[in-house]
Design a protein around this motif. Structure first.
Motif, PDB file in Angstrom:
ATOM      1  N   THR A 544     -10.286   4.035 -13.842  1.00  0.00           N
ATOM      2  CA  THR A 544     -11.444   3.786 -14.702  1.00  0.00           C
ATOM      3  C   THR A 544     -12.260   2.602 -14.199  1.00  0.00           C
ATOM      4  N   THR A 545     -11.592   1.626 -13.616  1.00  0.00           N
ATOM      5  CA  THR A 545     -12.277   0.447 -13.071  1.00  0.00           C
ATOM      6  C   THR A 545     -12.648   0.626 -11.595  1.00  0.00           C
ATOM      7  N   ASP A 546     -12.502   1.850 -11.048  1.00  0.00           N
ATOM      8  CA  ASP A 546     -12.813   2.150  -9.640  1.00  0.00           C
ATOM      9  C   ASP A 546     -11.997   1.296  -8.676  1.00  0.00           C
ATOM     10  N   ASP A 547     -10.766   0.962  -9.081  1.00  0.00           N
ATOM     11  CA  ASP A 547      -9.871   0.192  -8.218  1.00  0.00           C
ATOM     12  C   ASP A 547      -8.974   1.180  -7.460  1.00  0.00           C
ATOM     13  N   THR A 548      -9.544   1.805  -6.423  1.00  0.00           N
ATOM     14  CA  THR A 548      -8.827   2.852  -5.708  1.00  0.00           C
ATOM     15  C   THR A 548      -7.609   2.313  -4.975  1.00  0.00           C
ATOM     16  N   GLU A 549      -7.710   1.097  -4.449  1.00  0.00           N
ATOM     17  CA  GLU A 549      -6.544   0.514  -3.779  1.00  0.00           C
ATOM     18  C   GLU A 549      -5.352   0.410  -4.725  1.00  0.00           C
TER      19      GLU A 549
END
Length: 677
Positions: A544-549
């Motif tokens: 949701t926070t676009d923290d793909t790592e």
């Protein structure tokens, strides 16, 4: 001597070895007025027998008519002339006392009497009884078995066996850790009581110790001891199998029962059905919904139904308990049509459904999504059923109201429960709070129910805290969820997986991923194993926070801990990677982003395939969309080279700058066809 024998009372060595002395309590009565004690009388149970007499320090005396001519032979010779102290004095030599006891066993008819004598010794058998009691109090089960074997070898079991209460012995065995099952079986062989009820006690001991395979050997032991296993014995073993969810051994024992021509009863067939239900319940708890489990569930419900058909073959009339068990089997298998068929059949036979019947059929309707139908069954129960409802029935009705958001009906059901004098527990209030949170009354009503719990004196449980924290998660109140978590710890309640997941969800929906991950560490510290739901909650929060790592890091951590990913979780990770690739394309022209993230997307897909996930077309489309975003070419094995799905090379550029996409059995799709382009 004859008056002394009458004063002492008659002792039956063939029966319960009862002993009674009346001179001490009635010194003024004549010896002829004293009645003998009958075998199995109340005096033996109260301890007026051999052990209690010797515990007072008396020397027990045995007199016997060996020849049957009326002359009493005795190893002692001194007799007092006083009626109060009438006695035959025996030698303190215990060997001679044992010989006298052996002589009594070998002669018939038997005449024996025990009278009070001087307080300077004890009869040999009394020492054995006292030693047995001391061993039993100290839980020396092995020593008791050795004592019995010694007495059996010396042909002196008479000294101890009449004083044995095998139920008390088995109760002591249950309290031992580990349970001495082997010694308990040896005890049964050694004491030679020949009571079939001992073997049903042994079956319960086998179940309690978790060594059910020993129970299967007990019928052979009964035959060895000259007893025939009966219906009660076989039904006890089948019931023990049912408690463990072992339907195979239950039906094997039933087959043995038929081979031995032992007629089953209604309890036997109900135990067979219950064995199937217990195994189905275990399958639903421990396994994912795959094809193998579905086939096993169908096989077990068919097996339970076949037991009902076999009842008619043996002429056993099924009762409402049998039909309740079948309804439960249909519920576990999700077979609502067959359940309705049995419901009509029991009504046709004139059987009155009970609260358990209605609770089971309502739970089945809830599992099938037929909540309104289930609530109609509840209304029918209130009108027809003669007995009061169960806690499970009311809880099920309240749960179905949560799907409809009908708090008024749920609270009315709660009032019906109180009116029937059924005490609610934490699960009932948790269901009621969940209905309040999903209905128009709002989340505050759910917290007001905490005061209702105090009014009816029900302490908050873990389930209540989990529901309230879930309410906080839906309403975006992470701080309030954290307060509930602290309150639960102050109440010394151990948090469960649902509690931790709700707290993670509350933080995740408030975009506090770091605090959500900290909850995962607290979960491991509390020795609560994370599940697919746990990692799904965290991965969704990171995505949701676009923290793909962080998404990929959590996925790898999940795989490292042995948690099997689901198809939905795989789809969630691939979607996060695809979004990152699209963001890179829009911002940087695609080259750096694609070279880093496409291999990771392919690796995620590979891991899911290796874990047994069967991807749906939408999941495969996401992988293909990631590959189509690749706008570079690199030799296999070089940094940035994207491997193919099946482990061979990278997509090669074609004429016109396009790229070749491997064929995996799916139709060729444009990037815009997947996830909105």
């Amino acid at each position: 001597m004859a008056s002394a024998r009458c004063a002492a009372g008659l002792v039956s060595f063939k029966g319960c070895y009862s002993v009674h002395t009346q001179l001490r309590a009635n010194p003024g009565r004549s010896s002829s007025s004293l009645a003998p004690v009958k075998s199995g009388s109340r005096s033996r149970r109260k301890g007026d027998a051999l052990p209690r007499l010797a515990s007072r320090g008396a020397v027990c005396v045995v007199t016997t008519d060996l020849e049957g001519d009326g002359d009493t032979q005795s190893p002692a010779s001194t007799v007092s002339s006083s009626a109060e102290n009438v006695a035959v004095k025996f030698s303190a030599n215990r060997k001679r006392a044992g010989e006298a006891t052996s002589s009594i066993k070998s002669k018939s008819p038997v005449k024996a009497s025990l009278v009070k004598t001087e307080r300077h010794g004890m009869e040999a058998g009394t020492d054995v009884v006292q030693a047995y009691g001391q061993m039993l109090r100290n839980k020396k089960i092995g020593d008791i078995v050795k004592l019995l074997k010694k007495l059996k070898d010396d042909d002196a079991l008479d000294q101890l066996v009449p004083s044995i209460q095998y139920k008390h012995f088995f109760d002591v065995c249950r309290k031992c850790r580990p349970i001495p099952l082997k010694e308990a079986i040896q005890f049964t062989e050694a004491c030679e009581l020949y009571d079939k009820r001992m073997f049903t006690q042994l079956v319960g001991l086998c179940k309690a110790s978790g060594r059910l395979e020993e129970a299967f050997k007990l019928p052979r032991l009964m035959k060895k001891m000259g007893m025939k296993p009966d219906t009660v014995m076989y039904t006890s073993i089948i019931t023990a199998c049912a408690a463990k969810g072992d339907s195979n051994h239950a039906f094997e024992m039933f087959a043995t029962m038929k081979e031995e021509n032992v007629r089953p009863n209604e309890y036997t067939f109900t135990a067979l059905m219950h064995a199937c239900c217990q195994e189905m319940r275990g399958l639903k708890r421990s396994s994912a919904a795959d094809l193998t489990v579905e086939r096993r569930l169908k096989y077990l419900v068919d097996r339970a139904c076949s037991a009902l058909e076999t009842m008619t073959v043996f002429g056993v009339k099924p009762d409402i308990v049998a039909y309740n068990t079948l309804l439960d089997a249909c519920r576990h298998a999700g077979d609502i049509e067959r359940a309705f068929g049995y419901w009509e059949e029991l009504e046709r036979l004139g059987l009155e459904p009970t609260a358990i019947s209605y609770g089971t059929i309502m739970s089945l309707c809830g599992d099938a999504g037929e909540h309104l139908l289930g609530l109609r069954f509840y209304e029918e129960f209130k009108q027809r059923a003669s007995d009061r409802g169960t806690k499970e029935l009311y809880t099920c009705a309240i749960h179905m109201c949560s799907k409809e958001g009908d708090y008024d009906f749920a609270y009315a059901t709660f009032q019906d429960m109180l009116g029937a004098r059924v005490k609610p527990d934490g699960l009932v209030f948790a269901a009621l709070m969940d209905v309040a949170a999903r209905s128009a009354v709002g989340a505050e009503k759910a917290f007001e129910l905490l005061r209702e719990m105090e009014r009816v004196e029900v302490p908050p449980t873990v389930e209540v805290f989990a529901v309230l924290m879930g309410v906080c998660a839906r309403k975006g109140l992470p701080d309030r969820a954290a307060e509930l978590y602290e309150s639960m710890k102050e109440a010394k309640l151990a948090p469960t997986e649902d509690v931790f997941n709700s707290l993670m969800n509350a933080y995740g929906k408030s975009f506090q991923v770091t605090r959500a991950v900290a909850v995962l560490e607290a979960m491991k510290k509390a020795k609560v194993a994370p599940s697919q739901v746990t990692y799904g909650t965290l991965i969704h929060a990171a995505a949701t926070t676009d923290d793909t790592e962080h998404v990929l890091q959590l996925f790898q951590q999940m795989r490292h801990e042995g948690v099997v990913p689901t198809e939905a979780l795989c789809d969630m990770v691939l979607l996060a990677v695809l979004r990152r690739i699209r963001t890179g394309v829009n911002n940087n022209g695609g080259l750096p982003s694609a070279s880093v993230w496409v291999p990771k997307a392919v690796q995620v897909y590979r891991d899911c395939i290796m874990a047994g996930v069967r991807p749906k077309p939408k999941t495969l489309n996401k992988v293909l969309a990631c590959l189509r975003r690749t706008r570079f070419s690199a030799p296999p094995g070089t940094p940035g080279g994207a491997p193919g799905l099946m482990g061979g090379g990278v997509p090669q550029p074609m004429a016109g700058g396009q790229h070749e996409v491997p064929h995996f059995g799916a139709p060729h799709l444009r990037p815009s066809d997947s996830m909105g382009g």
